[in-house]
Motif scaffolding. Structure first.
Motif, mmCIF file in Angstrom:
data_model
loop_
_atom_site.group_PDB
_atom_site.id
_atom_site.type_symbol
_atom_site.label_atom_id
_atom_site.label_comp_id
_atom_site.label_asym_id
_atom_site.label_seq_id
_atom_site.Cartn_x
_atom_site.Cartn_y
_atom_site.Cartn_z
ATOM 1 N N ASP A 102 0.848 -1.194 0.000
ATOM 2 C CA ASP A 102 0.000 0.000 0.000
ATOM 3 C C ASP A 102 0.886 1.247 0.000
ATOM 4 O O ASP A 102 1.815 1.356 0.820
ATOM 5 C CB ASP A 102 -0.887 -0.024 1.242
ATOM 6 N N THR A 103 0.613 2.173 -0.897
ATOM 7 C CA THR A 103 1.428 3.397 -0.939
ATOM 8 C C THR A 103 1.306 4.208 0.349
ATOM 9 O O THR A 103 2.209 4.981 0.682
ATOM 10 C CB THR A 103 1.024 4.283 -2.135
ATOM 11 N N ARG A 104 0.215 4.003 1.090
ATOM 12 C CA ARG A 104 0.080 4.710 2.367
ATOM 13 C C ARG A 104 1.134 4.240 3.359
ATOM 14 O O ARG A 104 1.529 4.991 4.253
ATOM 15 C CB ARG A 104 -1.330 4.513 2.929
ATOM 16 N N TRP A 105 1.594 2.993 3.198
ATOM 17 C CA TRP A 105 2.668 2.511 4.048
ATOM 18 C C TRP A 105 3.958 3.298 3.779
ATOM 19 O O TRP A 105 4.696 3.625 4.703
ATOM 20 C CB TRP A 105 2.939 1.024 3.791
ATOM 21 N N LEU A 106 4.193 3.593 2.503
ATOM 22 C CA LEU A 106 5.391 4.365 2.149
ATOM 23 C C LEU A 106 5.302 5.782 2.682
ATOM 24 O O LEU A 106 6.303 6.360 3.147
ATOM 25 C CB LEU A 106 5.570 4.384 0.631
ATOM 26 N N GLU A 107 4.128 6.385 2.603
ATOM 27 C CA GLU A 107 3.945 7.732 3.148
ATOM 28 C C GLU A 107 4.190 7.747 4.655
ATOM 29 O O GLU A 107 4.822 8.668 5.185
ATOM 30 C CB GLU A 107 2.535 8.225 2.833
ATOM 31 N N ALA A 108 3.704 6.715 5.334
ATOM 32 C CA ALA A 108 3.919 6.611 6.776
ATOM 33 C C ALA A 108 5.406 6.435 7.084
ATOM 34 O O ALA A 108 5.955 7.077 8.000
ATOM 35 C CB ALA A 108 3.123 5.439 7.341
ATOM 36 N N PHE A 109 6.070 5.570 6.311
ATOM 37 C CA PHE A 109 7.499 5.338 6.510
ATOM 38 C C PHE A 109 8.294 6.632 6.356
ATOM 39 O O PHE A 109 9.154 6.959 7.196
ATOM 40 C CB PHE A 109 7.996 4.284 5.525
ATOM 41 N N LEU A 110 8.022 7.385 5.283
ATOM 42 C CA LEU A 110 8.776 8.611 5.044
ATOM 43 C C LEU A 110 8.499 9.664 6.111
ATOM 44 O O LEU A 110 9.397 10.415 6.506
ATOM 45 C CB LEU A 110 8.458 9.165 3.656
ATOM 46 N N LEU A 164 4.809 -2.791 6.980
ATOM 47 C CA LEU A 164 5.802 -2.513 5.937
ATOM 48 C C LEU A 164 7.082 -3.300 6.196
ATOM 49 O O LEU A 164 7.681 -3.861 5.256
ATOM 50 C CB LEU A 164 6.094 -1.010 5.880
ATOM 51 N N GLU A 165 7.505 -3.354 7.436
ATOM 52 C CA GLU A 165 8.731 -4.089 7.762
ATOM 53 C C GLU A 165 8.576 -5.574 7.461
ATOM 54 O O GLU A 165 9.516 -6.218 6.972
ATOM 55 C CB GLU A 165 9.098 -3.858 9.232
ATOM 56 N N ARG A 166 7.396 -6.125 7.743
ATOM 57 C CA ARG A 166 7.166 -7.532 7.397
ATOM 58 C C ARG A 166 7.190 -7.724 5.877
ATOM 59 O O ARG A 166 7.695 -8.731 5.370
ATOM 60 C CB ARG A 166 5.826 -7.996 7.981
ATOM 61 N N GLU A 167 6.639 -6.739 5.161
ATOM 62 C CA GLU A 167 6.595 -6.835 3.701
ATOM 63 C C GLU A 167 7.992 -6.824 3.088
ATOM 64 O O GLU A 167 8.301 -7.595 2.175
ATOM 65 C CB GLU A 167 5.774 -5.670 3.140
ATOM 66 N N VAL A 168 8.875 -5.922 3.580
ATOM 67 C CA VAL A 168 10.225 -5.814 2.995
ATOM 68 C C VAL A 168 11.195 -6.793 3.641
ATOM 69 O O VAL A 168 12.308 -6.997 3.134
ATOM 70 C CB VAL A 168 10.770 -4.368 3.114
ATOM 71 N N GLY A 169 10.809 -7.400 4.766
ATOM 72 C CA GLY A 169 11.652 -8.407 5.393
ATOM 73 C C GLY A 169 12.818 -7.858 6.174
ATOM 74 O O GLY A 169 13.859 -8.522 6.283
ATOM 75 N N ALA A 170 12.683 -6.642 6.716
ATOM 76 C CA ALA A 170 13.780 -6.049 7.502
ATOM 77 C C ALA A 170 13.219 -4.982 8.431
ATOM 78 O O ALA A 170 12.197 -4.354 8.136
ATOM 79 C CB ALA A 170 14.829 -5.442 6.584
ATOM 80 N N ALA A 228 15.415 5.838 15.332
ATOM 81 C CA ALA A 228 16.490 6.025 14.357
ATOM 82 C C ALA A 228 16.307 5.039 13.216
ATOM 83 O O ALA A 228 15.757 3.951 13.396
ATOM 84 C CB ALA A 228 17.852 5.836 15.011
ATOM 85 N N LEU A 229 16.755 5.426 12.057
ATOM 86 C CA LEU A 229 16.714 4.527 10.900
ATOM 87 C C LEU A 229 17.800 3.464 11.015
ATOM 88 O O LEU A 229 18.931 3.754 11.425
ATOM 89 C CB LEU A 229 16.936 5.314 9.613
ATOM 90 N N THR A 230 17.453 2.252 10.656
ATOM 91 C CA THR A 230 18.467 1.210 10.517
ATOM 92 C C THR A 230 19.181 1.392 9.177
ATOM 93 O O THR A 230 18.798 2.237 8.353
ATOM 94 C CB THR A 230 17.816 -0.188 10.561
ATOM 95 N N SER A 231 20.193 0.580 8.927
ATOM 96 C CA SER A 231 20.872 0.632 7.626
ATOM 97 C C SER A 231 19.886 0.329 6.507
ATOM 98 O O SER A 231 19.901 0.977 5.445
ATOM 99 C CB SER A 231 22.030 -0.370 7.587
ATOM 100 N N ALA A 232 19.002 -0.663 6.759
ATOM 101 C CA ALA A 232 17.991 -0.997 5.757
ATOM 102 C C ALA A 232 17.037 0.179 5.551
ATOM 103 O O ALA A 232 16.612 0.452 4.423
ATOM 104 C CB ALA A 232 17.213 -2.240 6.200
ATOM 105 N N GLY A 233 16.695 0.870 6.641
ATOM 106 C CA GLY A 233 15.812 2.029 6.534
ATOM 107 C C GLY A 233 16.422 3.136 5.707
ATOM 108 O O GLY A 233 15.761 3.733 4.840
ATOM 109 N N HIS A 234 17.711 3.418 5.947
ATOM 110 C CA HIS A 234 18.411 4.436 5.145
ATOM 111 C C HIS A 234 18.406 4.053 3.673
ATOM 112 O O HIS A 234 18.186 4.902 2.797
ATOM 113 C CB HIS A 234 19.854 4.591 5.639
ATOM 114 N N ALA A 235 18.643 2.770 3.392
ATOM 115 C CA ALA A 235 18.685 2.319 1.999
ATOM 116 C C ALA A 235 17.319 2.404 1.335
ATOM 117 O O ALA A 235 17.215 2.607 0.121
ATOM 118 C CB ALA A 235 19.213 0.888 1.942
#
Length: 299
Positions: free
Chosen positions: A2-10, A39-45, A56-63
């Motif tokens: 869901d694109t709303r997940w990306l909006e929430a993440f950002l 979202l984390e379950r979806e991307v696996g990290a 704080a962002l993890t390395s995966a979050g920064h990427a």
């Protein structure tokens, strides 16, 4: 996803605070946390390191940040294209040009495209003299090219944009430097700095035809691919050169410009494109080019 997940993440990535991010998104803290978990379950990290005091962002979050932004930007652009009802043009146009020879023609066309069609990305291939530029057009590796006329290619079309008088330039200490004008026949014993014949240079063709008409074959002291480099080499005393009048505004110290007498051939420049290229961005740029460059003379 869901694109709303990306909006929430950002939102969380930029605020680094769940409460502020939730307020920004007009949602509760708990639903926001659940969205991030999905979202984390979806991307696996894990995308964030959470504590009671900080986020704080993890390395995966920064990427993941630039990719999330790109997806949302592409989505916004797509929505805008649909809502425009075809009034806005999207895409890219690749333009080939030689360099200094086009310093008065490339900028106004590019500015016009940016103003009228901000969603068209203009990309450039420089140091492409006429012969190379025409080959690139025929091969389909560029969409539009600034070239000299005449050329012969049944697959290409063109629009005449300038007709320029050619002038002689000489070093300031040259024997002709004090002259008000020079007849081409007086240049028979001179050595010339010019662009190479092999690349199909229109400047080289003008020099050759003018010399032949005056009864001599020009002697070449130095060939350079970039037309601008002719100027410092003339200033250094390597030779003389015949250049179009657009060079008048960029002559360096140590160079004198002299009008040529008689019927020395002018330099006719054009933009050229493939007749088979029906891409909407190219057609939009060509329509603008006809406004920017009212045809100067009959071709």
């Amino acid at each position: 996803m869901d694109t709303r997940w990306l909006e929430a993440f950002l939102a969380v990535a930029e605020e680094l605070h769940f409460a502020r991010a939730a307020e920004r998104l007009h949602m509760g803290h708990s639903p926001l946390s659940q969205t991030i978990r999905k979202l984390e379950r979806e991307v696996g990290a894990d995308l964030f390191v959470r504590s009671t005091r900080s986020v704080a962002l993890t390395s995966a979050g920064h990427a993941f940040v630039p990719h999330a932004r790109k997806v949302l930007e592409d989505l916004r652009s797509g929505r805008a294209a649909v809502r425009s009802g075809g009034r806005r043009v999207y895409g890219d146009v690749t333009i080939a040009f030689s360099g200094a020879l086009n310093h008065q023609t490339v900028p106004p066309l590019t500015r016009a495209v940016r103003r009228r069609h901000p969603d068209i990305a203009v990309r450039f291939v420089d140091r492409a003299l006429s012969g190379e530029a025409l080959t690139r057009l025929e091969q389909g590796t560029v969409d539009l090219a600034f070239v000299g006329l005449p050329f012969s290619s049944p697959s290409l079309d063109h629009l005449l944009i300038t007709v320029e008088t050619n002038h002689l330039i000489v070093p300031s200490e040259h024997r002709l430097a004090d002259r008000r004008s020079v007849h081409p026949a007086e240049l028979a014993d001179e050595a010339f700095v010019c662009t190479p014949r092999e690349q199909g240079s229109s400047m080289r063709n003008a020099l050759t035809h003018g010399a032949y008409a005056a009864g001599f074959v020009p002697v070449v002291a130095q060939e350079v691919l970039d037309p601008y480099l002719i100027l410092p080499l003339v200033a250094a005393g390597v030779g003389v050169a015949v250049v179009p009048e657009c060079f008048s505004s960029i002559l360096p110290e140590g160079v004198v410009e002299i009008p040529l007498e008689g019927r020395y051939p002018p330099l006719r420049s054009a933009i050229a494109w493939s007749r088979d290229n029906e891409a909407e961005p190219l057609r939009a740029v060509l329509a603008l080019a006809r406004e920017v460059f009212p045809e100067p003379a009959a071709d």
